[in-house]
Design a protein around this motif. Structure first.
Motif, PDB file in Angstrom:
ATOM      1  N   LYS A 217       0.859  -1.180   0.000  1.00  0.00           N
ATOM      2  CA  LYS A 217       0.000   0.000   0.000  1.00  0.00           C
ATOM      3  C   LYS A 217       0.891   1.223   0.000  1.00  0.00           C
ATOM      4  N   VAL A 218       0.677   2.106  -0.965  1.00  0.00           N
ATOM      5  CA  VAL A 218       1.409   3.355  -1.012  1.00  0.00           C
ATOM      6  C   VAL A 218       0.428   4.456  -0.617  1.00  0.00           C
ATOM      7  N   GLU A 219       0.658   5.080   0.528  1.00  0.00           N
ATOM      8  CA  GLU A 219      -0.267   6.090   1.050  1.00  0.00           C
ATOM      9  C   GLU A 219      -1.712   5.579   0.984  1.00  0.00           C
ATOM     10  N   GLY A 220      -1.903   4.363   1.411  1.00  0.00           N
ATOM     11  CA  GLY A 220      -3.247   3.809   1.485  1.00  0.00           C
ATOM     12  C   GLY A 220      -3.738   3.178   0.197  1.00  0.00           C
ATOM     13  N   VAL A 221      -3.010   3.375  -0.907  1.00  0.00           N
ATOM     14  CA  VAL A 221      -3.456   2.814  -2.186  1.00  0.00           C
ATOM     15  C   VAL A 221      -2.915   1.387  -2.316  1.00  0.00           C
ATOM     16  N   ASN A 222      -3.857   0.465  -2.404  1.00  0.00           N
ATOM     17  CA  ASN A 222      -3.635  -0.949  -2.255  1.00  0.00           C
ATOM     18  C   ASN A 222      -3.424  -1.589  -3.631  1.00  0.00           C
TER      19      ASN A 222
ATOM     20  N   LEU B 188      -6.234  -4.291  -4.791  1.00  0.00           N
ATOM     21  CA  LEU B 188      -7.527  -3.736  -5.205  1.00  0.00           C
ATOM     22  C   LEU B 188      -7.405  -2.956  -6.508  1.00  0.00           C
ATOM     23  N   THR B 189      -6.318  -2.190  -6.615  1.00  0.00           N
ATOM     24  CA  THR B 189      -6.122  -1.372  -7.806  1.00  0.00           C
ATOM     25  C   THR B 189      -5.946  -2.257  -9.033  1.00  0.00           C
TER      26      THR B 189
ATOM     27  N   ILE C 260      -8.230   4.791  -6.668  1.00  0.00           N
ATOM     28  CA  ILE C 260      -7.001   5.354  -6.096  1.00  0.00           C
ATOM     29  C   ILE C 260      -7.330   6.565  -5.224  1.00  0.00           C
TER      30      ILE C 260
ATOM     31  N   GLN D  91      -9.186   5.455  -1.898  1.00  0.00           N
ATOM     32  CA  GLN D  91      -8.291   4.765  -0.955  1.00  0.00           C
ATOM     33  C   GLN D  91      -7.354   5.758  -0.291  1.00  0.00           C
ATOM     34  N   ASN D  92      -6.768   6.635  -1.115  1.00  0.00           N
ATOM     35  CA  ASN D  92      -5.786   7.575  -0.588  1.00  0.00           C
ATOM     36  C   ASN D  92      -6.437   8.577   0.357  1.00  0.00           C
TER      37      ASN D  92
ATOM     38  N   PHE E 154      -7.293   6.995   3.604  1.00  0.00           N
ATOM     39  CA  PHE E 154      -6.050   6.778   4.355  1.00  0.00           C
ATOM     40  C   PHE E 154      -5.640   8.073   5.049  1.00  0.00           C
TER      41      PHE E 154
ATOM     42  N   ALA F 163      -9.721   2.065   4.107  1.00  0.00           N
ATOM     43  CA  ALA F 163      -9.980   2.199   2.678  1.00  0.00           C
ATOM     44  C   ALA F 163     -10.963   1.108   2.277  1.00  0.00           C
TER      45      ALA F 163
END
Lengths: 201, 254
Positions: free
Chosen positions: A165-170, A173-174, B222, B225-226, B229, B235
């Motif tokens: 996860k980069v800053e919450g971006v998974n 899922l992406t 994106i 989720q961000n 977060f 998320a």
């Protein structure tokens, strides 16, 4: 008396051992230290690639090797394919997984050139559900530091990361969203989508 | 007196009326009832990006240029410093006094030792940036996220964040104490900084906005989720466990 006591102790130890063997295998046989060790060496390799200043194609090849060695690629690919993985044949899954690996390497490998001059530092480890999360921070030029989490599990039989996860971006899922969209474009034809995937990223 | 001053914000908060998904209305944790019109705005934004930033075309990797990169950093720092009093106002409204104190310190140090904010001295001594906005304040006050939105030029948002953006046009005290044209310097710096980042991260933005099979769906997942977060929320599908989903709860290594 003395003899008996020893016998008893032996029985006790034997009994304990048998009892332990009967217990269900705990979900978490991987330790914090083990998870951290994996990510430490993963991050070490990534930092080496970022610092090497090699060409983009060399970075992509390097990232494919890293991904292959440190990630549970079959599980990530299967998750990204979603419900369609259930109806896919073994040959289709093999072909898709192979295409997916190259796609991820190209897509994320290209990002490395924006990381040049930066570095990633491992900070802490914690347990979430049935897996370990290794939290690290990326320091890039002219950017506020940001968090990268690596999810690590040994459920494949080896200690491997299966998500980040980069800053919450998974990633899982992406990529499931992206693979789903690619599949929609081909009206659910896995072979056609796999062929597209070999060119994507 | 203090209550009177923040009354307009409360009023706006009520005006927001963020829509909440009904049961089963947001299966993936994403509430997007206006998808059709959002997609149109998304396409418009894509065209703007193509026309003005060369988005979607093959581009050479940005060559390192110490002078240009240095100026870019200065502009970004200036924009961030200019926005900091607005962060403080929001943090006070959120009851985040530690954050407000930290940002007040940052503003004091960077405005003086950092040459009016061109340099981020505070980060160098370990007091890093701590951004916030009125959308976060609304979240702290309990407003729901609302439906997903795509705004022209600005891009992805939610009903709550859009309301927050409107209010944030007024939350920065510098907008009240500075004269024209100085009061606009922060906005200009922010735009220049954003354009610079678009170039610096050109390939990454392209990969989402132009190369993706469904760039609308990618941008949406994106962004949400961000944003969640940033707000310290889960998320959509936050703690996803593929082993559980794919192989059940048994240990597959056995």
């Amino acid at each position: 008396m003395f003899h008996n006591e020893r016998m008893n102790r032996r029985n006790l130890i034997g009994g304990l051992a048998a009892g332990v063997m009967l217990l269900p295998v705990p979900a978490l046989s991987l330790t914090d230290a083990g998870a951290r060790r994996l990510v430490d060496s993963l991050v070490g390799e990534i930092n080496r690639v970022i610092g090497s200043g090699q060409s983009e194609s060399a970075m992509i090849r390097a990232f494919e090797r890293i991904f292959d060695r440190y990630a549970d690629v079959p599980t990530i690919a299967r998750y990204a394919l979603g419900v369609d993985a259930r109806s896919a044949s073994a040959a289709q899954m093999r072909s898709f997984t192979d295409a997916f690996k190259g796609y991820i390497a190209r897509k994320y490998g290209k990002r490395f050139r924006e990381f040049v001059g930066g570095r990633i530092e491992v900070e802490s480890v914690f347990v979430e559900k049935t897996y370990h999360v290794v939290r690290s921070t990326a320091f890039l030029r002219g950017e506020a530091p940001f968090i990268i989490d690596f999810m690590v599990s040994d459920r494949s039989g080896r200690d491997l990361f299966f998500n980040m996860k980069v800053e919450g971006v998974n990633m899982l899922l992406t990529e499931r969203t992206e693979i789903g969209a690619m599949l929609d474009r081909r009206r659910g034809d896995i072979d056609a989508m796999t062929a597209d995937l070999r060119r994507a990223g | 007196m203090n209550n009177l001053r923040i009354l307009p914000f409360f009023a706006l908060g009520f005006l927001v009326a963020c829509s909440v998904p009904g049961p089963g209305g947001a299966p993936d944790g994403m509430h997007d009832p206006h998808e059709a019109s959002n997609r149109q705005v998304h396409e418009f934004n894509q065209n703007i990006d193509k026309r003005f930033f060369g988005g979607g075309k093959e581009r050479a990797p940005a060559k390192p240029n110490a002078f240009r990169d240095g100026v870019q950093d200065n502009v970004t720092n200036f924009a961030g410093n200019f926005a900091t009093p607005g962060y403080v106002v929001n943090q006070v409204m959120q009851g985040d006094l530690a954050g407000a104190t930290r940002n007040t310190f940052r503003f004091a140090v960077n405005s003086t030792l950092g040459f009016a904010g061109l340099m981020d001295i505070a980060s160098d001594i370990g007091v890093g940036e701590d951004e916030t906005d009125f959308g976060e304040t609304l979240h702290v006050w309990g407003a729901p996220e609302g439906a997903y939105q795509v705004l022209p030029i600005i891009g992805p948002s939610t009903e709550r964040d859009t309301a927050g953006r409107v209010v944030d046009l007024f939350t920065n005290p510098l907008g009240y104490v500075l004269d024209k044209p100085e009061k606009y310097s922060g906005t200009v710096a922010k735009l220049v900084s954003r354009a610079g980042k678009r170039r610096q991260y050109g390939a990454t933005v392209d990969s989402v906005l132009h190369d993706s099979a469904d760039s609308y769906a990618q941008t949406r997942i994106i962004y949400l989720q961000n944003r969640r977060f940033e707000l310290g929320q889960d998320a959509p599908g936050g703690g996803v466990d593929p082993y559980e989903e794919l192989y059940g709860s048994d240990d597959v290594s056995q």
